[in-house]
Design an enzyme around this catalytic site. Structure first.
Site, short mmCIF file in Angstrom:
data_model
loop_
_atom_site.label_atom_id
_atom_site.label_comp_id
_atom_site.label_asym_id
_atom_site.label_seq_id
_atom_site.Cartn_x
_atom_site.Cartn_y
_atom_site.Cartn_z
N SER A 1 0.84 -1.20 0.00
CA SER A 1 0.00 0.00 0.00
C SER A 1 0.88 1.26 0.00
CB SER A 1 -0.95 -0.05 1.20
OG SER A 1 -1.89 0.97 1.14
N ARG B 1 -11.52 5.64 10.64
CA ARG B 1 -11.05 4.26 10.59
C ARG B 1 -12.14 3.31 10.07
NH1 ARG B 1 -6.53 1.40 9.81
NH2 ARG B 1 -6.50 -0.55 10.98
N ASP C 1 -8.69 -6.56 -4.32
CA ASP C 1 -8.33 -5.24 -3.80
C ASP C 1 -9.01 -4.18 -4.68
OD1 ASP C 1 -7.17 -2.87 -2.99
OD2 ASP C 1 -5.10 -3.58 -3.15
N HIS D 1 -7.85 -5.17 -0.04
CA HIS D 1 -6.58 -4.44 0.07
C HIS D 1 -5.70 -5.04 1.17
CE1 HIS D 1 -3.89 -1.13 -0.53
NE2 HIS D 1 -4.04 -0.68 0.69
N ASP D 2 -6.33 -5.48 2.25
CA ASP D 2 -5.58 -6.05 3.37
C ASP D 2 -4.93 -7.39 3.04
OD1 ASP D 2 -5.67 -4.07 5.22
OD2 ASP D 2 -7.30 -4.91 6.41
#
Lengths: 382, 201
Positions: free
Chosen positions: A161, A231, A326, A359-360
């Site tokens: 990222s 968050r 992602d 994405h993680d």
């Protein structure tokens, strides 16, 4: 053979680690023109630097990461590094071969100089007075840490990222100091949609009554509601759509509609928990600053958008990795980097990993993903 | 790919002979990267492989080959015109649906293209068809129901397509069991290798 006593077994492959602190007394001029007169960087290392000082690998962290990449703390074995699954003896980033370094970036909130640190000029926390830092600034600060450790050139710089963006920036800022760049789940610049998500996150913080123009420390408070919302929003964009559907679906905690605004769906419970957990320890000013660094990142900006020209100075070889699910930095964004590297006649390998965690995924112990990183690193000379 | 492993030698040598030392070579459907490795060793080429199969991407990387994971059916979009001296497709053209598109793309990103493929017109293949059976041979080692091949064509068919699409055949070789075939290759060669460029260059 079973260990005689489970409590004596190391909880991580790297084992117990200790953070270190380096002080830099020479002023750092930032891209914005602002100058940080002096600063500290907190870092950790795993493995041994070889005699030729040629086997160093720098791990760059993303938005919420830190210098604590691998291992655990002796006094807190549950505090395991954020990328422990990939770093260690025999792991893809093999600490038997490489000297791996994790560093908390300038502006961070894990010990390096940042908005929550004391500004020597005022004796109070920097707060909103801490200058906006960019990916280029981080790379410059990381290079000074390399100088401090006696490392002329990195065998590799790796990150996912925002960390991948730093690895990419390294290749053009210090081409002679990096031999391989591993750019994972990254993008050559943010899209309008990416910036939009970041700005909503920032607005949540900036409009929190407890923000106090960024000087909330002296009010003995913190914009936790805003940071929590930021968050929660960010977290949605880190997860895969199918993964969310599979993990939470439309499951109701009480089993039926309550016709209220309390937590009803499991996904609400999960996101609120994640938001609360994050807001309890992360610094809101650091969050603002990290999202700005993301927004500003665009190595081709000064080349009229020509990424091939921007990457021309690089001499490193590259591994670019993306993940099918992602959608924050989808595989097409990594392909932009790959295509530009091909155009610039660089050595580049590219893998698109089928992994459901969005994405993680870059943090996940996916066997094929780790095999790819391992295979690449096995061809990196220490 | 099994087919390219079995037939590696003859087309590797021919391809190496058509490539000048130090050239940039793109290998479409590179398998485990053995052709690029061979060309790197024999011609010091700067090679890049393309593969869609994640296992082959991994094998290429283990072999120290630069490889990018990409679906050739989508063409070579994003790779700039003339990025490579040679674009090679060894034993893979028959596995791609969009034959015309990939040939066009190869000659867009490369100055020259090299393709090798099993020749459906080979005498043993003709005999199988005449006997009412789909051919299974050293160069077409699959059963009809498990073949990765999706296009079945002869050398003569391929040459017609090249003529129609402005593709100049610079050189061609036919092989049978690794031996060069000089007489009527469309009948006697089980495998064909072509060196191509855009007509009128």
């Amino acid at each position: 053979m079973q260990p005689l006593d489970n409590t004596t077994a190391d909880v991580t492959a790297v084992g117990a680690v200790e953070p270190r602190r380096a002080h830099f007394a020479r002023p750092l001029e930032l891209k914005s023109g602002a100058v940080i007169p002096a600063y500290d960087l907190v870092y950790e290392t795993y493995g041994e630097l070889n005699a030729a000082r040629s086997n160093a690998v720098l791990v760059c962290h993303a938005l919420s990461g830190s210098h604590h990449v691998a291992g655990h703390y002796a006094d807190n074995p549950k505090n395991v590094g954020w990328w422990d699954n990939i770093v260690g003896p025999g792991r893809p980033l093999d600490t038997d071969r490489f000297f791996v370094i994790g560093v908390n970036n300038l502006g961070g909130c894990h010990g390096s100089t940042g908005p929550s640190a004391i500004n020597p000029a005022t004796g109070k926390p920097w707060g909103a007075d801490f200058p906006v830092v960019t990916v280029e600034d981080w790379v410059q600060a990381q290079a000074r840490l390399a100088d401090h450790l006696g490392i002329d050139s990195f065998a590799a710089v790796i990150g996912g990222s925002l960390g991948g963006m730093q690895a990419l920036q390294w290749t053009v800022t210090y081409p002679a100091r990096i031999r391989h760049a591993l750019v994972i789940a990254a993008a050559p610049k943010l899209t309008a949609q990416n910036i939009a998500f970041n700005d909503v996150a920032r607005q949540a913080i900036l409009t929190d009554p407890d923000f106090h123009g960024g000087h909330f420390y002296e009010h003995g408070t913190a914009p936790r509601r805003g940071l929590r919302l930021a968050r929660m929003l960010g977290h949605i964009t880190y997860l895969g759509d199918d993964q969310m559907a599979e993990k939470f679906g439309r499951v109701l905690r009480a089993g039926s509609f309550q016709f209220s605004y309390d937590v009803e769906f499991e996904i609400e419970s999960y996101l609120r928990y994640q938001g609360d957990k994050f807001a309890a320890y992360f610094d809101a000013n650091t969050y603002l600053l990290m999202t700005k660094a993301l927004d500003y990142f665009d190595p081709a900006h000064h080349r009229n958008g020509d990424l091939v020209a921007a990457l021309a100075p690089a001499t490193a070889s590259f591994l670019v990795v993306s993940f099918t699910t992602d959608w924050r930095f989808h595989p097409g964004r990594s392909r932009e980097i790959v295509n530009a590297l091909i155009g610039a006649e660089k050595n580049v390998s590219y893998a698109e990993i089928d992994c459901k965690y969005g994405h993680d995924s870059f943090l996940i112990d996916d066997p094929h993903y780790h095999a790819i990183v391992r295979a690449y690193m096995e061809n990196v000379a220490p | 790919m099994n087919a390219s492993a079995v037939l590696a030698r003859p087309d590797f040598e021919v391809i190496a002979g058509w490539i000048a030392p130090g050239e940039r070579v793109l290998d479409l459907g590179c398998g485990d990267g053995s052709l690029i490795r061979y060309l790197a060793q024999t011609r010091r080429v700067r090679g890049l492989g393309v593969e869609i199969d994640p296992r082959n991407v991994l094998e290429s990387m283990k072999n120290g080959i630069s490889v990018i994971q990409m679906d050739l059916e989508a063409g070579l979009a994003g790779i700039g015109d003339g990025s490579f001296d040679h674009v090679v497709m060894s034993q893979s053209l028959q596995m791609v649906h969009h034959t015309e598109q990939i040939l066009r793309e190869m000659l867009r990103v490369g100055r020259e293209a090299v393709v090798s493929f099993p020749n459906f017109g080979y005498s043993l293949h003709r005999q199988a068809i005449a006997a009412g059976r789909m051919p299974v041979s050293e160069s077409l080692p699959y059963q009809w129901y498990d073949s990765p091949n999706v296009r079945f064509f002869t050398m003569a068919d391929f040459e017609d397509l090249c003529a129609q699409r402005g593709i100049e055949i610079m050189e061609r070789r036919g092989f049978d069991g690794g031996r060069l075939v000089t007489e009527d290759p469309n009948l006697n060669a089980s495998e064909a290798v072509y060196r191509l460029t855009r007509a009128g260059r």
